[in-house]
Design an enzyme around this catalytic site. Sequence first.
Site, mmCIF file in Angstrom:
data_model
loop_
_atom_site.group_PDB
_atom_site.id
_atom_site.type_symbol
_atom_site.label_atom_id
_atom_site.label_comp_id
_atom_site.label_asym_id
_atom_site.label_seq_id
_atom_site.Cartn_x
_atom_site.Cartn_y
_atom_site.Cartn_z
ATOM 1 N N ASP A 711 37.125 42.445 49.931
ATOM 2 C CA ASP A 711 37.451 42.881 48.570
ATOM 3 C C ASP A 711 36.583 44.053 48.145
ATOM 4 O O ASP A 711 35.378 44.076 48.425
ATOM 5 C CB ASP A 711 37.249 41.732 47.575
ATOM 6 C CG ASP A 711 38.142 40.534 47.889
ATOM 7 O OD1 ASP A 711 39.096 40.719 48.670
ATOM 8 O OD2 ASP A 711 37.880 39.448 47.360
ATOM 9 N N LYS A 780 32.605 40.356 32.528
ATOM 10 C CA LYS A 780 33.248 40.784 33.775
ATOM 11 C C LYS A 780 34.626 41.397 33.555
ATOM 12 O O LYS A 780 34.918 42.494 34.041
ATOM 13 C CB LYS A 780 33.356 39.596 34.740
ATOM 14 C CG LYS A 780 34.063 39.965 36.049
ATOM 15 C CD LYS A 780 34.147 38.795 37.023
ATOM 16 C CE LYS A 780 34.870 39.211 38.298
ATOM 17 N NZ LYS A 780 34.969 38.108 39.271
ATOM 18 N N ASP A 970 43.443 45.637 45.965
ATOM 19 C CA ASP A 970 42.163 46.105 46.515
ATOM 20 C C ASP A 970 41.480 45.014 47.335
ATOM 21 O O ASP A 970 40.269 45.064 47.554
ATOM 22 C CB ASP A 970 41.235 46.585 45.398
ATOM 23 C CG ASP A 970 40.898 45.489 44.399
ATOM 24 O OD1 ASP A 970 41.560 44.430 44.432
ATOM 25 O OD2 ASP A 970 39.990 45.683 43.575
#
Length: 1139
Positions: A711, A780, A970
């Site tokens: 990742d 986050k 991603d």
Amino acid sequence: MESDRERVRPTANTYAVMLLAWLRFNPDSDSPVHLSGTEVHDPMSLLRNIIGRQIAPALVVADRAFTTNEEATEAIKALSRAAIQMGLSSVVNELGLADNLGRQVDDPLQDVPEAIPVMKAKRTEDGSVSELATEQQPQPAGDIPFNLETLRRHLGQVILARRVLSEDVVLRQRLLEQSVYNVAVERMKHQAELFDQLGLPNKSLHSTDLRTWMWHWHEKLQARIAAELTNLEAEERVLARLKRRPKDETMFSPFLKLLKPEKLSLITVLELMHLHGSGGVQDGMKTARALLAVGRAVESEHKAEMCKKNNISVPNSNPTRPGDQNIFTNLGYRDLHARRIAARKYMEDAEEWTSEWSQLVRVKVGSFLVDCLMDVATVQRSVKDPRTGEIITEEQPAFFHSYEYQRGHKLGVIKFNPAVADRMSKDPIAETLHPRHLPMLVKPKPWLSYNNGGYLYNRTWAMRFKESREQEIYLRHASDAGRLELVFAGLDVLGSTPWRINRRVFDVVLQVWNSGDRFAKIPPAVPDEPEPVRPDNMEFDNKAKAIFHERQKAWMQAKAANHSDRCSINYKVEIARAFLGDTIYLPHNVDFRGRAYPVPPHLNHIGDDLSRGLLLFGESKPLGARGLRWLKIHLANLAGYDKASFDERVEFVHEHLADIVDSAEHPLDGKRWWTKADDPWQCLATCIELKAALDLPDPESYECALPVHQDGTCNGLQHYAALGGDAVGAAQVNLAAADRPSDVYTYVAKMVEESIQRDLKHDHQFAKLLAGKISRKVVKQTVMTTVYGVTFVGARDQIERQLKDRGDIPPEQCWLGASYLAKKVLASIGDLFQGAKEIQTWLNTCARLIAKSIPQDRLVQSLAEPAAGGAKPKRGNQPRWKKEQMTSVVWTTPLGLPIVQPYRSVKRKQVMTALQTVFISDPNVPSTVNSQKQASAFPPNFIHSLDATHMMLTALECRSQGLAFASVHDSYWTHASSIDQMNAIIRDTFIALHSSDVLGALAQEFRERYADYKVPLVALRGPGFKRLNLEPETLNVSPEDIEVLKESESKAEEAEEEALLIEEDEEGELDGVEGEGEGEGEVKEEKPKRRRAKRGSKTDDIETRLAGKFVNLIDILPPLPEKGKFDVKAIKESQYFFS
């Protein structure tokens, strides 16, 4: 005998002998016999005669003419292939059951119990809802939801087809893609016949069954359609002779005649039932949406029938093998293009596609069918007279038309009769699963053009565009010019990755599912949250009453969400069970930004943790030493221990080895260590694989099929840092080499905490409330979505959810506290990623100017039109040139994919129907762009197009080197033993992408694409003008005009800037998947016009002075931000770039 010239008629034995003769002596057999002048009876002609004689195919294959099991099996296969070719799914079912009874081969589903379906509450005769009991194996009283029953029936056919055609996956795929309507009509007919056979005296019992109602509606509707169609044709002939038809009126009877009345009737009934509760309409749907949905379904079904009728042949994909010509060379690219052109020509010769229907035709067709249904569909309702006790029965319409107000707008709606709505309560029919969107059993058809690839017999588009004609045109031209070869090749690579169901994990999932308990992100069969208690003082205490109603509403919403989640998981379990033991494939296409998604929506690797845990690669590879190490690192990542060094992660696994073994051996009756992981089902799958490897004498020889992930670290910010050469930002997102992985979320959380501590010294109210509570998790999501254009409102809502989840902050303080924190977080990110903010500003400014621009030829024409008319424009009307501001932001990715932003001020067309006047948007009608949306969406969309390009390049290179590859944007997946090789590819492709001047190429493309575009000088007013730092000489205007621009503070522009800062992305298009269905932007009823704000005299004076003055767009595009010193090649040394 077939021609009835003989006195003897053929029997099952006759056909068995003929079939046996064909099997032994057909031209492809070992002993072929060629008969001249004699009609050869192949399996298809034999099956046609068998059915014509009303002989059961099962009797033929069970005849004593077949003396061995092998001959009987071959006969079943031959007739099954013929049945699939003829579209006779019921015959395939019958032969599958016959084969199952006489077969001795192991069945993959023999020892797999069925999944207990989701049940909706069943109402008793007195109208009360029966309780759902919670037992070890709950069998709640209720009904299986309509769409789930459809899925189970269709997957049952898939299972039977596997038993009879286990090795012929192409024919099984054809059966899989057959129309959903064929399945539905058999089910409803069977249900109605069953009630008639039972001879129930009380006919009201029939009306309580939804499927029986639908069958009776279907029978009456098909007769009505046939009669009305005759009248319509006669009426259109009369109008054509009298020449009274309006110019824009379309004759739509030819479109209705494309399908039989039986199919039209069934489509109408099913589509309306599926739209139940959609668009925020309780017990109904918006009229315009219903009409368009029915019209679109008729169009899709016609095209599917054309595909099946033409018996399309499909060439092999022939993916690039190791050692083949590299596709990145010029010779390799030309070869790829030539092969694809040849294959496309081959396919077009075998296909008969019709052109796209217009929105007007779809609405007219839908209106005709829905109007017919509303006339004939009725239900019986009974009620007891409270005075006499007599049962009163009345026939009522099943649907009725009405109007509702939503957000102040008057909307036409089609409502369900309360009796029908009651039967469909809590039934998620709006979320329909189409069998064409299941995984494939063969490799998807190679992408031959923009609308030809993926499924074998059903049309799929390479891009998901939202009714944007502009996107389709750009894509088609790029496809025809051969500029999309690498994109098509990338989609072929993603679609040709084989998958299979993880049987060990599936067994655990099925056991948990059938238990009905809440466990590891699987919701319970019966909601376990207690219902709020009604307070005693509710009648006289308004505050207590308000609190109770709020809690009751939240409880009902949670209960509905539990049911919805349960149904979603039920789909996944049923699909996984049907494909146990099979190799499956997931065809892919892209959204308008180039991001790839699997077409099957329910069970795929982009789905949730459960979906990913159920999937393995179709091929296994030995682990090797490095693969075993990466498997351990992967397990630590899934367990949430992903911020340590690689060695520390391996050590973490060694410390928990006993827990890992216990999880693999006793997943439900052990310590359940795996359930504490962030991704429990993937963690369980990895525990099972690691334990199986360690059980071997040589763990490195273990054949592992588990996908291992790599990742990116906040991948959007990685692209920004590389674009801007930002050394500080690069270090935070692991572009630069370091001993330990950097964690940008923790870093921002610390920055915010330090700022709060400074406010604490000034006794700030929210600083005291939030001090010491700013964890990594709180910030986050906001940090991650900053790069995708998150606004202040969006950031506040994200943080508010996190604060509520903490549980240690009063709920009433969370909203204000989140507002305080959102400002802190956004300011900290701006300080940390200054380079990213500068690039975002440049992209935003370019998009805003482009959206305000007009092509020179259109500008000249618009300025000439008023003069030609001779009449003076009315006071207050917009200048003609404002209607010419239709320029979308368009750019091309490094792979050649054209990206067109679809954000426009949609124009709607009024269409008169039998039900009401509806307004539909026609993508062919030009309309002005939404400049605010074009500007705010461009930075995130551009970054999405870059990460999609990086993924495609990586996929192509992985296939070139013989690696299995899958991706979730991603997050890149391959076998554990191939991780090191894939990591090198990821870095090489990222360096190759960013070693080219990406922003410079974009700026040059803008200058070439918009070379003759003009921007009205009046559009440059406001704060945005100051950032351009333009001089009179540059603009070729007078200094006085520049002074007017500098001094003017346009209220409209300021309001637009403020709106941009607080705008929420309601459609979810900036960081979500582009939808394919009918959305609010496609079909809407008429909206009341907004009042115009009063214009000041000063504004009018400025517009009068600057009217008719334009500047060249390319002269005012801002210069590129200065690039920093970071060298992108340094990521070769960063082991945590993707990890």
